[in-house]
Design an enzyme around this catalytic site. Sequence first.
Site, mmCIF file in Angstrom:
data_model
loop_
_atom_site.group_PDB
_atom_site.id
_atom_site.type_symbol
_atom_site.label_atom_id
_atom_site.label_comp_id
_atom_site.label_asym_id
_atom_site.label_seq_id
_atom_site.Cartn_x
_atom_site.Cartn_y
_atom_site.Cartn_z
ATOM 1 N N ASP A 16 0.824 -1.221 0.000
ATOM 2 C CA ASP A 16 0.000 0.000 0.000
ATOM 3 C C ASP A 16 0.852 1.261 0.000
ATOM 4 O OD1 ASP A 16 -2.329 -1.443 0.146
ATOM 5 O OD2 ASP A 16 -2.638 -1.118 2.297
ATOM 6 N N ARG A 97 0.454 4.995 17.503
ATOM 7 C CA ARG A 97 0.128 6.051 16.516
ATOM 8 C C ARG A 97 0.626 7.433 16.930
ATOM 9 N NH1 ARG A 97 0.324 2.130 13.272
ATOM 10 N NH2 ARG A 97 -1.502 0.793 13.185
ATOM 11 N N ASP A 126 -7.282 3.936 13.392
ATOM 12 C CA ASP A 126 -5.924 4.457 13.215
ATOM 13 C C ASP A 126 -5.878 5.741 12.388
ATOM 14 O OD1 ASP A 126 -4.649 2.607 14.825
ATOM 15 O OD2 ASP A 126 -4.518 1.125 13.222
ATOM 16 N N SER A 177 -5.333 -8.524 8.483
ATOM 17 C CA SER A 177 -4.706 -7.221 8.642
ATOM 18 C C SER A 177 -4.040 -7.242 10.021
ATOM 19 C CB SER A 177 -5.767 -6.122 8.573
ATOM 20 O OG SER A 177 -5.223 -4.939 9.083
#
Length: 411
Positions: A16, A97, A126, A177
């Site tokens: 990605d 994060r 996220d 994922s």
Amino acid sequence: MADEKRLVLAYSGGLDTSVAIPYLKERTGKDIVAVSLDVGQGGESLDTVHDRALACGAVESYIVDARDEFATEYCMPALAANAMYEGVYPLVSAISRPLITKHLVRAAHQFGADTIAHGCTGKGNDQVRFEVSIMSVDPELKAISPIRDLSLTRDVEIAYAQDHKLPIEQTEKSPYSIDQNVWGRAIETGYLEDPWNAPTKDVYSYTDDPAFPPVEDEVTIEFKQGVPVKIDGRDVTPLQAIEEMNRRAGAQGIGRIDIIEDRLVGIKSRELYEAPGAVALIAAHDELENMTLEREQHRIKRDLDKRWAELVYDAQWYSPAKRSIDAFIKETQRYVSGEIRMTLHGGRAVVTGRRSDSSLYDFNLATYDSGDSFDQHASNGFIEIYGLPSKVAAARDVKFGNGIEVAADKL
Ligand code: ARG
């Protein structure tokens, strides 16, 4: 001519974000600075990730070994807060994060960027955590999300990568994922989206099967002001403490979690986690607080611990509310020093002993044997006064025929 302001991309090295490099360059006309952090996720070396970023067309690749920083400044506050979202999830992704964001913003300042891009989809927490953290650290920066905005599929990405001759390794697509770091691992999607499907063995990698454990493992963890400083008498840094407990608790299958979770974006999702070190350390820390925190302070802390976990889950790491709770929690840790002995076995971390110089446990007050220093007569007056409001209210109930029924035929 390229836009003189650059764009910083949170770069994992995966398909990605590799596709995102030339794509964002084409779309925005900006030079791309790729930023990659080691937060203890394992996998590829950051040298490989660095080289791939440049080969995909980034003008700079900014690499940070953030493992100690993550352990000390993000995992340790989570431990101090015994942080478990919905009572069970130790906030693995949620605490990484804000740290990644801090480095993204630092890189943006260093390399003259006005925009930050991340590779999150539009359905998860996220994306919110990245963007709210970015605006909280530098409100001038713009955030964009190419994956979310384009809803790119894997086939389209692979075709794009081939067209642009990107050095992408064609690995078998994992059905899951996964996000992982030293605090734990999150696994979602694939057949797990049917909440009736039990997890298969292949989803786990930090933990062994708790049904077939090795012999039990006894560990003693020493804490100083809420932070683990020794394991079995050996000095450890926060990072080493987490790594060692991941290994030892992981071998016993501790810290597997399977829940339906309420996301911030309103979706209920099925999530699997494994966080052996975090779960064992939180159990130990929590028990040391039982021994060292004053009762009311402890009750308030339990409420605030829960709020801390919710705020952090909900993308509020840098918020004023979280900051104020941090100040309270930090103050409570002053006496959270001492040792916890635990047995790790078959999926459970069980505390079997605790001792502390700053303990509030008083043997002479607690004992039922000789040496008792508690004046039991004092309880008479205490109960009389403590029970008085109930006694007065009960007298009124009796007067109105509403007394609590105790006749045997009515029970
Ligand atoms: N549901 C968890 C959270 O919001 C984990 C998210 C993990 N992300 C992922 N791409 N698997 O914190």
